[in-house]
Every structure is written in structure tokens, then in C-alpha cells.
Design a protein around this motif. Structure first.
Motif, PDB file in Angstrom:
ATOM      1  N   GLY A  15       0.827  -1.218   0.000  1.00 27.95           N
ATOM      2  CA  GLY A  15       0.000   0.000   0.000  1.00 27.95           C
ATOM      3  C   GLY A  15       0.852   1.253   0.000  1.00 27.95           C
ATOM      4  N   ARG A  16       1.881   1.259   0.814  1.00 25.51           N
ATOM      5  CA  ARG A  16       2.795   2.405   0.817  1.00 25.51           C
ATOM      6  C   ARG A  16       3.503   2.552  -0.531  1.00 25.51           C
ATOM      7  N   GLU A  17       3.834   1.408  -1.151  1.00 24.70           N
ATOM      8  CA  GLU A  17       4.480   1.451  -2.485  1.00 24.70           C
ATOM      9  C   GLU A  17       3.502   1.976  -3.523  1.00 24.70           C
ATOM     10  N   MET A  18       2.224   1.655  -3.371  1.00 21.88           N
ATOM     11  CA  MET A  18       1.213   2.196  -4.292  1.00 21.88           C
ATOM     12  C   MET A  18       1.169   3.718  -4.187  1.00 21.88           C
ATOM     13  N   LEU A  19       1.168   4.243  -2.973  1.00 24.50           N
ATOM     14  CA  LEU A  19       1.147   5.700  -2.799  1.00 24.50           C
ATOM     15  C   LEU A  19       2.404   6.321  -3.403  1.00 24.50           C
ATOM     16  N   ARG A  20       3.549   5.688  -3.140  1.00 23.28           N
ATOM     17  CA  ARG A  20       4.826   6.209  -3.674  1.00 23.28           C
ATOM     18  C   ARG A  20       4.799   6.195  -5.205  1.00 23.28           C
ATOM     19  N   THR A  21       4.206   5.151  -5.765  1.00 23.38           N
ATOM     20  CA  THR A  21       4.172   5.020  -7.230  1.00 23.38           C
ATOM     21  C   THR A  21       3.215   6.040  -7.850  1.00 23.38           C
ATOM     22  N   LEU A  22       2.087   6.262  -7.213  1.00 18.24           N
ATOM     23  CA  LEU A  22       1.157   7.296  -7.696  1.00 18.24           C
ATOM     24  C   LEU A  22       1.851   8.652  -7.719  1.00 18.24           C
ATOM     25  N   GLU A  23       2.633   8.893  -6.677  1.00 20.86           N
ATOM     26  CA  GLU A  23       3.344  10.180  -6.572  1.00 20.86           C
ATOM     27  C   GLU A  23       4.443  10.279  -7.629  1.00 20.86           C
ATOM     28  N   LEU A  24       5.292   9.240  -7.695  1.00 22.30           N
ATOM     29  CA  LEU A  24       6.439   9.271  -8.620  1.00 22.30           C
ATOM     30  C   LEU A  24       5.989   9.385 -10.069  1.00 22.30           C
ATOM     31  N   ARG A  25       4.875   8.751 -10.394  1.00 20.66           N
ATOM     32  CA  ARG A  25       4.426   8.755 -11.795  1.00 20.66           C
ATOM     33  C   ARG A  25       3.423   9.880 -12.069  1.00 20.66           C
ATOM     34  N   ARG A  26       3.274  10.743 -11.039  1.00 18.00           N
ATOM     35  CA  ARG A  26       2.369  11.905 -11.185  1.00 18.00           C
ATOM     36  C   ARG A  26       1.007  11.475 -11.741  1.00 18.00           C
TER      37      ARG A  26
END
Ligand code: 2RA
Length: 334
Positions: A15-26
Motif C-alpha cells: 500500500g505504501r508502495e502504491m502511494l509512492r508510485t502514484l506520486e512518482l508517476r504523477r
């Protein structure tokens, strides 16, 4: 246009990786909601330079949600995914709950994104990490020569089992280095300096759940129930990054040269095609933190004419889980 995204299981490692990925990929979300069980509600998770307050994952929490990324375990997915879909969200679930459901597509965007269009329940299943990386590499080869039999041995990282498992490996490693005899709590034994098969027993005697996932999911994603898959899944003392040794036989001979040409052009693949040399092969420590599926050691089999062997490595938390789910969402919002 507004796009409201919920991440369910937001405090877990994926879940934390999902949030990080949403952020990184804008990802073009106008609002992101972090949802979790009552135990985690009220805590905070980092997002876009600030924090999100974690709210309780319940039916009402999905009002107005367009896309719900789930990584909350199978029980929560079985209970909450239909509630989220009933409120209009497209659910992309990382658990095993819906992968076998004929009304839920099982999707790896590079291989079968079209399958996502047919989702009568409003739920798209994200495959198991060890399946995702393998089909990203085998998908193009299957399209060219139709797979007949895959034999795969996996070398799976501790992070596949969550935060506590990663912490246990590190503490066991320290204990081992200090001359101690580490014992398992999260794992059924010491993983440090050892190899384990820690998954639950599967529905067939002598096979683990993890192994049967690779059989069933590979056939569903590649759309061919006749593909033979013979897996042995193993946990290794690596924190993040799954590795797989794959032997592949096809309905027509395929040479390593042809396979390398196909893989060189394959979406999501980073091909290592130098001749064998010590250390010159995809490694989990190099793949961790990256998005690609690393493929190397592509070579003709020595015993079976027209068969191939490959070495496939990927970050099991990124492409093996969070990134694959976000990529599905990206294609949906187009
Ligand atoms: C594991 N693939 O590695 C399973 C779940 N992530 O344990």
C-alpha cells in the motif's frame, strides 16, 4: 476532470508502495484517500511531500471514488471490493481473492491489457508478484511460438511477506553474524543463511499455494489453459527482489537468438544479452527500486532442442505489485 483514487491497505508494504508510485508517476488524481482497517485508522502516511490521514476502510469511504487500489489481503478484498464497485469505483485488487473469478480479469498491462475491458463485477485482479515478472518476459515469446511447458524455480525475497518479514530477516542476519542460532517467528524457521518454503499448502497435495498460483495465473493471463507450468517456489535471504530460473518449451522450436530479439523490443523488459560472465547477470539488489523486469541468461537448452532458459529478476513490490496495479489504472484513465 476529477479522478479520486483510494488506496486500501495504505499502511502495508505494498500500500505504501502504491502511494509512492502514484506520486512518482504523477498519476492524475485530484484526490487520494488512504484507507485501512480500524487498527490503522488515524495514523498518517507520507504522500506528495506531506501526509495523508488514514481513514477507516468501509463502504461509505468509497463514495465518489473512481479507482480503488487494494492491497489489504484477501478477506478484506472479498468484503470491501464489491462495496467499492457498487459505489462506482473500478477496483484493482492485489490480493488473491478475485484472481480465479471468471468475471474478474487478471491483468499485466504489457501482456493482456485488453482483458481489463471485460469486468462485469467492476473488479480487476492484480496477479501474484512471481507470476507478473515471469509473464512480462514470457508473454512476447508465447505470442510468437505458443508456450507448451514452463519449468520455473523462484528465489523470492522476504518483502513478499510484508514489513515484519523484512525486519525478521535483518534481525536474523545480525544474530547469525554474531554467532547465534536465529529462529523464525514470521517465517517457519531461520531464513538467514537458509532457504525456506514458507507458503501455505495448496489445494493439491505436495504443492504450495504459491506454486499453484503460478500455474493458474500464467494460464489465465496468457489465455491458454493447456500451458504446462511446473513451479518450485523458494524463499531466499534477500530483502527485496524476486528472481526466477525459467525453462520454456514451445509448440515450435525457438532459438535464444530469436528470443533475445523479441525481448529486446518487449515492453517493460530490460535485457542483459552479454555472454555469461561472473556477476554479469540480473541481480535483485540492482532490480530493487526499479520498474523493469530484468531478463538475462537467455540460452538454448542443452538437452531439449528448441527449448530456452532465462533468468528473470524484478522488484516484487514495484512491478510485482504496486506498479502493475498503477499501470492498469493509468491505462484506464488514458
Ligand atoms: C510472496 N508472492 O512472495 C507472495 C506474496 N507477495 O510471499
Amino acid at each position: 476532470m476529477s479522478c479520486v483514487v483510494a488506496v486500501v491497505g495504505a499502511t502495508g508494504v505494498v500500500g505504501r508502495e502504491m502511494l509512492r508510485t502514484l506520486e512518482l508517476r504523477r498519476f492524475p488524481a485530484t484526490e487520494v484517500r488512504a484507507l485501512a482497517s480500524a487498527r490503522s485508522a488515524g495514523s498518517r502516511v507520507p504522500f506528495r511531500g506531506g501526509e495523508l490521514e488514514v481513514k477507516l476502510a468501509c463502504a461509505e469511504a468509497f463514495d465518489g471514488v473512481d479507482i480503488a487500489l487494494f492491497s489489504a489481503g484477501a478477506a478484506a478484498a472479498r468484503e470491501l471490493a464489491p462495496l467499492a464497485a457498487a459505489r462506482g469505483a473500478v477496483v484493482i485488487d492485489n490480493s488473491s481473492a478475485w484472481r480465479g473469478d471468471p468475471d474478474c480479469p487478471l491483468v499485466v498491462p504489457e501482456v493482456n491489457m485488453d482483458a481489463a475491458k471485460n469486468r462485469p463485477k467492476g473488479i480487476i485482479a492484480n496477479p501474484n508478484c512471481s507470476t507478473i515478472q515471469m509473464v512480462v518476459a514470457l508473454g512476447p515469446l508465447h505470442a510468437a511460438a505458443r508456450l507448451k511447458h514452463v519449468v520455473v524455480s523462484t528465489y523470492q525475497a522476504a518483502s513478499g511477506k510484508g514489513h515484519a518479514a523484512m525486519d525478521e530477516l535483518i534481525s536474523q542476519t545480525r544474530e547469525l553474524a554474531a554467532g547465534g542460532e536465529p529462529v523464525g517467528n514470521v517465517f517457519p524457521g531461520a531464513l538467514a543463511g537458509n532457504l525456506l518454503m514458507d507458503w501455505k499448502a495448496g489445494s493439491l497435495p505436495d504443492w504450495s499455494e504459491e506454486e499453484l498460483k503460478m500455474v493458474n495465473e500464467t494460464r489465465k493471463i496468457l489465455g491458454d489453459p493447456e500451458i504446462g507450468v511446473t513451479p518450485t517456489t523458494v524463499r531466499v535471504p534477500v530483502v527485496t527482489g524476486h528472481s526466477e530460473a525459467v525453462h520454456a518449451q514451445f509448440h515450435r522450436p525457438m532459438t535464444a537468438a530469436e528470443a533475445r530479439e523479441l525481448l529486446r523490443r518487449a515492453p517493460g523488459v530490460r535485457l542483459f544479452d552479454e555472454p555469461y560472465a561472473p556477476g554479469k547477470h540480473p541481480q535483485p539488489r540492482e532490480a530493487a527500486g526499479t520498474d523493469d523486469v530484468f531478463v538475462g541468461r537467455v540460452r538454448d537448452d542443452l538437452a531439449v532442442p528448441g527449448a530456452l532458459n532465462l533468468w528473470i529478476v524484478a522488484d516484487n513490490l514495484r512491478k510485482g505489485a504496486a506498479l502493475n496495479a498503477v499501470q492498469i489504472a493509468e491505462r484506464l484513465v488514458g
